[in-house]
Enzyme design. Structure first.
Site, PDB file in Angstrom:
ATOM      1  N   ASP A  30       0.820  -1.136   0.013  1.00  0.00           N
ATOM      2  CA  ASP A  30       0.079  -0.176   0.026  1.00  0.00           C
ATOM      3  C   ASP A  30       0.824   1.119   0.024  1.00  0.00           C
ATOM      4  O   ASP A  30       0.817   2.252  -0.987  1.00  0.00           O
ATOM      5  CB  ASP A  30      -0.954  -0.111   1.116  1.00  0.00           C
ATOM      6  CG  ASP A  30      -2.116   0.877   1.208  1.00  0.00           C
ATOM      7  OD1 ASP A  30      -2.345   1.448   0.333  1.00  0.00           O
ATOM      8  OD2 ASP A  30      -2.742   1.095   2.191  1.00  0.00           O
TER       9      ASP A  30
ATOM     10  N   ILE B 221       1.545  -7.694   6.472  1.00  0.00           N
ATOM     11  CA  ILE B 221       1.145  -7.329   7.883  1.00  0.00           C
ATOM     12  C   ILE B 221      -0.053  -8.033   8.392  1.00  0.00           C
ATOM     13  O   ILE B 221      -0.168  -8.350   9.626  1.00  0.00           O
ATOM     14  CB  ILE B 221       0.870  -5.822   7.780  1.00  0.00           C
ATOM     15  CG1 ILE B 221       2.183  -5.189   7.361  1.00  0.00           C
ATOM     16  CG2 ILE B 221       0.623  -5.461   9.225  1.00  0.00           C
ATOM     17  CD1 ILE B 221       1.853  -3.825   6.732  1.00  0.00           C
TER      18      ILE B 221
HETATM   19  P1  ADP Z   1      -1.476  -6.874   3.888  1.00  0.00           P
HETATM   20  O1  ADP Z   1      -1.886  -5.844   4.986  1.00  0.00           O
HETATM   21  O2  ADP Z   1      -2.743  -7.117   3.012  1.00  0.00           O
HETATM   22  O3  ADP Z   1      -0.931  -8.337   4.555  1.00  0.00           O
HETATM   23  P2  ADP Z   1       1.012  -6.348   3.190  1.00  0.00           P
HETATM   24  O4  ADP Z   1       1.295  -5.150   2.172  1.00  0.00           O
HETATM   25  O5  ADP Z   1       1.818  -6.020   4.222  1.00  0.00           O
HETATM   26  O6  ADP Z   1      -0.441  -6.336   2.863  1.00  0.00           O
HETATM   27  O7  ADP Z   1       1.642  -7.493   2.203  1.00  0.00           O
HETATM   28  C1  ADP Z   1       0.882  -8.092   1.315  1.00  0.00           C
HETATM   29  C2  ADP Z   1       1.959  -8.745   0.199  1.00  0.00           C
HETATM   30  O8  ADP Z   1       2.665  -7.729  -0.536  1.00  0.00           O
HETATM   31  C3  ADP Z   1       3.098  -9.211   1.051  1.00  0.00           C
HETATM   32  O9  ADP Z   1       3.331 -10.796   0.303  1.00  0.00           O
HETATM   33  C4  ADP Z   1       4.151  -8.370   0.764  1.00  0.00           C
HETATM   34  O10 ADP Z   1       5.452  -9.231   0.651  1.00  0.00           O
HETATM   35  C5  ADP Z   1       4.060  -7.867  -0.474  1.00  0.00           C
HETATM   36  N1  ADP Z   1       4.644  -6.439  -1.071  1.00  0.00           N
HETATM   37  C6  ADP Z   1       5.165  -5.637  -0.051  1.00  0.00           C
HETATM   38  N2  ADP Z   1       5.777  -4.587  -0.933  1.00  0.00           N
HETATM   39  C7  ADP Z   1       5.377  -4.866  -2.243  1.00  0.00           C
HETATM   40  C8  ADP Z   1       5.732  -4.510  -3.415  1.00  0.00           C
HETATM   41  N3  ADP Z   1       6.408  -3.357  -3.455  1.00  0.00           N
HETATM   42  N4  ADP Z   1       5.434  -5.142  -4.549  1.00  0.00           N
HETATM   43  C9  ADP Z   1       4.852  -6.462  -4.299  1.00  0.00           C
HETATM   44  N5  ADP Z   1       4.455  -6.961  -3.237  1.00  0.00           N
HETATM   45  C10 ADP Z   1       4.888  -6.205  -2.521  1.00  0.00           C
END
Ligand code: ADP
Length: 181
Positions: free
Chosen positions: A40, A130
């Site tokens: 995000d 997260i």
């Molecule tokens: P959530 O709160 O839905 O778990 P997160 O952003 O913490 O969302 O994680 C969702 C997934 O996105 C995780 O597998 C994380 O490794 C991945 N992620 C984080 N940053 C990026 C990025 N820049 N591009 C692609 N995936 C990402």
């Protein structure tokens, strides 16, 4: 790694989703739609303030986005045309219908993208950061939802990417997709 379902190519890749060359990028947002950490934060940083401005308009209209639902905005400075923000469930040991809610994220996002005649779309591994959803189960739900949507609808899609960021998710997705061919 890539497979075909009907005429749609489904790819598993490992990269930063903000670099995706697709019409639409999916954001794993939170109910506030105001940005956060993880993917995000990366999408809002790379796409610039236009995305947040549209998210705030949606908030004014409907008060955020419930878990499992999806809303669409501009992609700002990203190469994509649109960002679809969907809110994954926080993992609660399987006690809060998390599996159904994660499926809703994929189905509602695909439905919304289809309404906009989007041909290519990139998904992150929703809820597996997260929000701590178990990665293997999340991958199975993502892939089976996608298949169900493609097989059950006449869609605009030509190419759908699962964009993995961490190695563990990438290996899980490759293995799960291979199990289908
Ligand atoms: P959530 O709160 O839905 O778990 P997160 O952003 O913490 O969302 O994680 C969702 C997934 O996105 C995780 O597998 C994380 O490794 C991945 N992620 C984080 N940053 C990026 C990025 N820049 N591009 C692609 N995936 C990402």
């Amino acid at each position: 790694m890539e497979i075909r379902v009907k005429s749609v190519y489904i790819e598993v890749i490992k990269e930063d989703i903000t670099k995706a060359k697709t019409d639409c990028i999916v954001n794993a947002a939170n109910t506030s739609l105001l940005g956060g950490g993880g993917v995000d934060g990366a999408i809002h940083r790379a796409g610039g303030k236009e995305i947040l401005i549209e998210c705030m308009k949606i908030r004014d209209r409907q008060g955020g986005c419930p878990v499992g639902e999806a809303v669409i905005t501009t992609a700002g400075k990203l190469d994509a045309k649109f960002v679809i923000h969907t809110v994954g469930p926080v993992w609660n040991n399987g006690k809060s219908n998390e599996e159904e809610k994660l499926k809703d994220c994929y189905m509602n996002t695909l439905d919304l993208a289809n309404q906009y005649n989007i041909e290519s779309i990139a998904f992150p591994n929703i809820s597996t950061g997260i929000y701590k959803f178990p990665k293997k189960r999340a991958a199975e739900i993502a892939i089976s939802s996608l298949r169900e949507f493609i097989e059950g609808n006449n869609s605009s899609f030509k190419r759908i990417q699962f964009v993995c960021f961490d190695d563990e998710n990438y290996q899980i997705y490759v293995k799960t997709i291979k199990g289908l061919v």
